[in-house]
Design a protein around this motif. Sequence first.
Motif, PDB file in Angstrom:
ATOM      1  N   CYS A 246      -3.151   3.414   1.671  1.00  0.00           N
ATOM      2  CA  CYS A 246      -2.541   3.151   0.358  1.00  0.00           C
ATOM      3  C   CYS A 246      -1.036   2.952   0.502  1.00  0.00           C
ATOM      4  O   CYS A 246      -0.456   2.059  -0.112  1.00  0.00           O
ATOM      5  CB  CYS A 246      -2.806   4.310  -0.594  1.00  0.00           C
ATOM      6  SG  CYS A 246      -4.504   4.422  -1.150  1.00  0.00           S
TER       7      CYS A 246
ATOM      8  N   ARG B 266       0.070  -0.357   1.516  1.00  0.00           N
ATOM      9  CA  ARG B 266      -0.212  -1.385   0.508  1.00  0.00           C
ATOM     10  C   ARG B 266      -1.633  -1.937   0.551  1.00  0.00           C
ATOM     11  O   ARG B 266      -1.882  -3.052   0.088  1.00  0.00           O
ATOM     12  CB  ARG B 266       0.774  -2.561   0.616  1.00  0.00           C
ATOM     13  CG  ARG B 266       2.092  -2.340  -0.098  1.00  0.00           C
ATOM     14  CD  ARG B 266       3.066  -1.604   0.754  1.00  0.00           C
ATOM     15  NE  ARG B 266       4.394  -1.490   0.126  1.00  0.00           N
ATOM     16  CZ  ARG B 266       5.398  -0.786   0.658  1.00  0.00           C
ATOM     17  NH1 ARG B 266       5.224  -0.120   1.788  1.00  0.00           N
ATOM     18  NH2 ARG B 266       6.546  -0.724   0.057  1.00  0.00           N
TER      19      ARG B 266
ATOM     20  N   ARG C  14      -5.223  -1.987  -1.045  1.00  0.00           N
ATOM     21  CA  ARG C  14      -5.607  -1.633  -2.411  1.00  0.00           C
ATOM     22  C   ARG C  14      -7.072  -1.905  -2.733  1.00  0.00           C
ATOM     23  O   ARG C  14      -7.582  -1.412  -3.726  1.00  0.00           O
ATOM     24  CB  ARG C  14      -4.793  -2.431  -3.406  1.00  0.00           C
ATOM     25  CG  ARG C  14      -3.297  -2.259  -3.262  1.00  0.00           C
ATOM     26  CD  ARG C  14      -2.616  -2.639  -4.552  1.00  0.00           C
ATOM     27  NE  ARG C  14      -1.366  -3.358  -4.359  1.00  0.00           N
ATOM     28  CZ  ARG C  14      -0.209  -2.768  -4.099  1.00  0.00           C
ATOM     29  NH1 ARG C  14      -0.151  -1.468  -3.971  1.00  0.00           N
ATOM     30  NH2 ARG C  14       0.890  -3.486  -3.951  1.00  0.00           N
ATOM     31  N   ARG C  15      -7.740  -2.720  -1.901  1.00  0.00           N
ATOM     32  CA  ARG C  15      -9.083  -3.151  -2.288  1.00  0.00           C
ATOM     33  C   ARG C  15     -10.173  -2.531  -1.438  1.00  0.00           C
ATOM     34  O   ARG C  15      -9.985  -2.272  -0.252  1.00  0.00           O
ATOM     35  CB  ARG C  15      -9.176  -4.675  -2.188  1.00  0.00           C
ATOM     36  CG  ARG C  15      -8.207  -5.311  -3.140  1.00  0.00           C
ATOM     37  CD  ARG C  15      -8.441  -6.780  -3.233  1.00  0.00           C
ATOM     38  NE  ARG C  15      -7.357  -7.376  -4.015  1.00  0.00           N
ATOM     39  CZ  ARG C  15      -7.136  -8.665  -4.102  1.00  0.00           C
ATOM     40  NH1 ARG C  15      -7.940  -9.510  -3.470  1.00  0.00           N
ATOM     41  NH2 ARG C  15      -6.143  -9.128  -4.822  1.00  0.00           N
TER      42      ARG C  15
ATOM     43  N   LEU D 143      -5.152   8.158  -7.409  1.00  0.00           N
ATOM     44  CA  LEU D 143      -5.226   6.698  -7.471  1.00  0.00           C
ATOM     45  C   LEU D 143      -5.633   6.284  -8.881  1.00  0.00           C
ATOM     46  O   LEU D 143      -6.263   7.054  -9.607  1.00  0.00           O
ATOM     47  CB  LEU D 143      -6.270   6.160  -6.478  1.00  0.00           C
ATOM     48  CG  LEU D 143      -6.010   6.417  -4.998  1.00  0.00           C
ATOM     49  CD1 LEU D 143      -7.120   5.790  -4.164  1.00  0.00           C
ATOM     50  CD2 LEU D 143      -4.657   5.882  -4.570  1.00  0.00           C
TER      51      LEU D 143
ATOM     52  N   LYS E  12      -7.578   3.035 -10.914  1.00  0.00           N
ATOM     53  CA  LYS E  12      -8.425   1.859 -10.718  1.00  0.00           C
ATOM     54  C   LYS E  12      -8.008   0.830 -11.761  1.00  0.00           C
ATOM     55  O   LYS E  12      -8.244   1.030 -12.953  1.00  0.00           O
ATOM     56  CB  LYS E  12      -9.877   2.286 -10.916  1.00  0.00           C
ATOM     57  CG  LYS E  12     -10.919   1.272 -10.538  1.00  0.00           C
ATOM     58  CD  LYS E  12     -12.296   1.911 -10.652  1.00  0.00           C
ATOM     59  CE  LYS E  12     -13.388   0.926 -10.237  1.00  0.00           C
ATOM     60  NZ  LYS E  12     -14.714   1.558 -10.271  1.00  0.00           N
TER      61      LYS E  12
ATOM     62  N   TYR F 143      -7.805  -6.468 -11.455  1.00  0.00           N
ATOM     63  CA  TYR F 143      -6.864  -7.524 -11.072  1.00  0.00           C
ATOM     64  C   TYR F 143      -7.436  -8.899 -11.356  1.00  0.00           C
ATOM     65  O   TYR F 143      -6.791  -9.903 -11.150  1.00  0.00           O
ATOM     66  CB  TYR F 143      -6.450  -7.396  -9.606  1.00  0.00           C
ATOM     67  CG  TYR F 143      -7.543  -7.623  -8.588  1.00  0.00           C
ATOM     68  CD1 TYR F 143      -7.799  -8.902  -8.099  1.00  0.00           C
ATOM     69  CD2 TYR F 143      -8.306  -6.570  -8.103  1.00  0.00           C
ATOM     70  CE1 TYR F 143      -8.796  -9.120  -7.158  1.00  0.00           C
ATOM     71  CE2 TYR F 143      -9.308  -6.774  -7.175  1.00  0.00           C
ATOM     72  CZ  TYR F 143      -9.546  -8.057  -6.702  1.00  0.00           C
ATOM     73  OH  TYR F 143     -10.536  -8.271  -5.774  1.00  0.00           O
TER      74      TYR F 143
ATOM     75  N   GLU G  15      -8.645  -2.852  -8.230  1.00  0.00           N
ATOM     76  CA  GLU G  15      -7.947  -2.374  -7.044  1.00  0.00           C
ATOM     77  C   GLU G  15      -7.457  -0.962  -7.313  1.00  0.00           C
ATOM     78  O   GLU G  15      -7.359  -0.522  -8.463  1.00  0.00           O
ATOM     79  CB  GLU G  15      -6.815  -3.302  -6.625  1.00  0.00           C
ATOM     80  CG  GLU G  15      -5.729  -3.509  -7.632  1.00  0.00           C
ATOM     81  CD  GLU G  15      -4.714  -4.543  -7.134  1.00  0.00           C
ATOM     82  OE1 GLU G  15      -5.025  -5.303  -6.205  1.00  0.00           O
ATOM     83  OE2 GLU G  15      -3.606  -4.571  -7.675  1.00  0.00           O
ATOM     84  N   TYR G  16      -7.212  -0.266  -6.216  1.00  0.00           N
ATOM     85  CA  TYR G  16      -6.848   1.139  -6.279  1.00  0.00           C
ATOM     86  C   TYR G  16      -5.379   1.270  -5.944  1.00  0.00           C
ATOM     87  O   TYR G  16      -4.948   0.929  -4.857  1.00  0.00           O
ATOM     88  CB  TYR G  16      -7.714   1.940  -5.304  1.00  0.00           C
ATOM     89  CG  TYR G  16      -9.174   1.896  -5.677  1.00  0.00           C
ATOM     90  CD1 TYR G  16      -9.707   2.846  -6.531  1.00  0.00           C
ATOM     91  CD2 TYR G  16     -10.001   0.882  -5.222  1.00  0.00           C
ATOM     92  CE1 TYR G  16     -11.035   2.798  -6.913  1.00  0.00           C
ATOM     93  CE2 TYR G  16     -11.333   0.825  -5.600  1.00  0.00           C
ATOM     94  CZ  TYR G  16     -11.844   1.789  -6.445  1.00  0.00           C
ATOM     95  OH  TYR G  16     -13.155   1.728  -6.826  1.00  0.00           O
ATOM     96  N   ARG G  17      -4.616   1.796  -6.906  1.00  0.00           N
ATOM     97  CA  ARG G  17      -3.180   1.914  -6.706  1.00  0.00           C
ATOM     98  C   ARG G  17      -2.762   3.362  -6.821  1.00  0.00           C
ATOM     99  O   ARG G  17      -3.315   4.128  -7.600  1.00  0.00           O
ATOM    100  CB  ARG G  17      -2.437   1.122  -7.786  1.00  0.00           C
ATOM    101  CG  ARG G  17      -2.533  -0.381  -7.602  1.00  0.00           C
ATOM    102  CD  ARG G  17      -1.981  -1.094  -8.815  1.00  0.00           C
ATOM    103  NE  ARG G  17      -1.684  -2.484  -8.495  1.00  0.00           N
ATOM    104  CZ  ARG G  17      -0.518  -2.889  -7.990  1.00  0.00           C
ATOM    105  NH1 ARG G  17       0.466  -2.029  -7.790  1.00  0.00           N
ATOM    106  NH2 ARG G  17      -0.334  -4.158  -7.701  1.00  0.00           N
TER     107      ARG G  17
ATOM    108  N   ARG H 189       1.947   8.903  -5.201  1.00  0.00           N
ATOM    109  CA  ARG H 189       3.163   8.598  -4.428  1.00  0.00           C
ATOM    110  C   ARG H 189       3.869   9.875  -3.995  1.00  0.00           C
ATOM    111  O   ARG H 189       4.520   9.913  -2.961  1.00  0.00           O
ATOM    112  CB  ARG H 189       4.113   7.728  -5.248  1.00  0.00           C
ATOM    113  CG  ARG H 189       3.788   6.243  -5.143  1.00  0.00           C
ATOM    114  CD  ARG H 189       4.920   5.387  -5.704  1.00  0.00           C
ATOM    115  NE  ARG H 189       5.110   5.630  -7.126  1.00  0.00           N
ATOM    116  CZ  ARG H 189       4.403   5.037  -8.090  1.00  0.00           C
ATOM    117  NH1 ARG H 189       3.450   4.183  -7.784  1.00  0.00           N
ATOM    118  NH2 ARG H 189       4.642   5.315  -9.356  1.00  0.00           N
TER     119      ARG H 189
END
Lengths: 169, 169
Positions: A32, A35, A37-38, A66, A68, A71, A79-81, A87
């Motif tokens: 993560c 970068r 994300r998928r 994360l 969901k 996109y 995608e998972y951010r 962070r």
Amino acid sequence: MRWSALENEACSVARTVSVIGDRWTLLILRDCFLRVRRFEDFQERLGITRPILASRLRKLVKDFVLAKVPYQERPTRYEYRLTQKGRDLYPVIMAIVHWGDIHMAGKKGRPLLHQHLACGKTFDPVMVCSGCGEPLDPRQVHVHRGPGAASPRNLPADEKKRPRLVHQR
Amino acid sequence: MRWSALENEACSVARTVSVIGDRWTLLILRDCFLRVRRFEDFQERLGITRPILASRLRKLVKDFVLAKVPYQERPTRYEYRLTQKGRDLYPVIMAIVHWGDIHMAGKKGRPLLHQHLACGKTFDPVMVCSGCGEPLDPRQVHVHRGPGAASPRNLPADEKKRPRLVHQR
DNA sequence: ACAGTGAGTTTGTTTTCAAAACCTGTCAAA
DNA sequence: TTTGACAGGTTTTGAAAACAAACTCACTGT
């Protein structure tokens, strides 16, 4: 002890471990921060099986590490951010990376180098005291009970008056 | 991917995770930093089963994170002490503790407080850049291949030219 | 019509984990 | 002299989790 029982321990390590204390979860988080994300990208990079990846992502979303987010639509793809909570795990991952760089690197050296954009330098992460800014040495740190302390079971060892043996060194 | 296969990955996170990426191991290390050293004490404090504790301690000794040193003879009894390699895990544990304090603490607040003997203050651990001393933000860090980098599979996502979809946000 | 993609779920097998009980060596009290 | 306790484990056996491979579903592009 069950996995879920850790969440209720009066210990911040136990509670954190209930979220990230799993080898796949830590590797997912590493990606993560790189970068990724998928779903397909995680799967290919990690070599993780799909069911496990799905279950780990589900748990990380449930724990708000994360998010969901779609996109595209028709078909909807997600995608998972990292969230802010996610962070905030950066120091954990960086501490792990740094330990691996120092103690587990192969002959060829470390696999990745980190550059701090703010100052431009290639750097190592250093853990310092918020009070004085000096690097932390575990022997220079004392621990006290906080307001959330529960049973004496969780106290540091030297606060428990336990009969010492005679023959100790 | 097998557990043991992690050790050979060209990634410092994977290699570190092969040593400490297990919830019990992390909890054992937490106790080590609280000066717990004996089998029975670990067992009682953690509520871990004896076989698991024995196997985890064995592995930590094998990996030179802990050292098994006798503290009495007839019968010989051992205690488990952090090596320098083990003490170097302090930033990992402190980062985990701090994240738990911030994001997982109960209503009553954090269970333990840390005092830095060097400056006397109760502190939080902060991860800073070794170059400029500023706290690290993941968005201010770029990653480059190091000498130990292996396959492109381990590169950051944005270095892999992957066809992007049209409908992305 | 057919192949491909993204994000999963299903199925059957193998590995690992966990709980309880058991073992070993030493000492000390009844 | 048996009994019990303590420290530090190992064995045994049932439960949980991980694994690999295939399958599903909802599209898209050719």
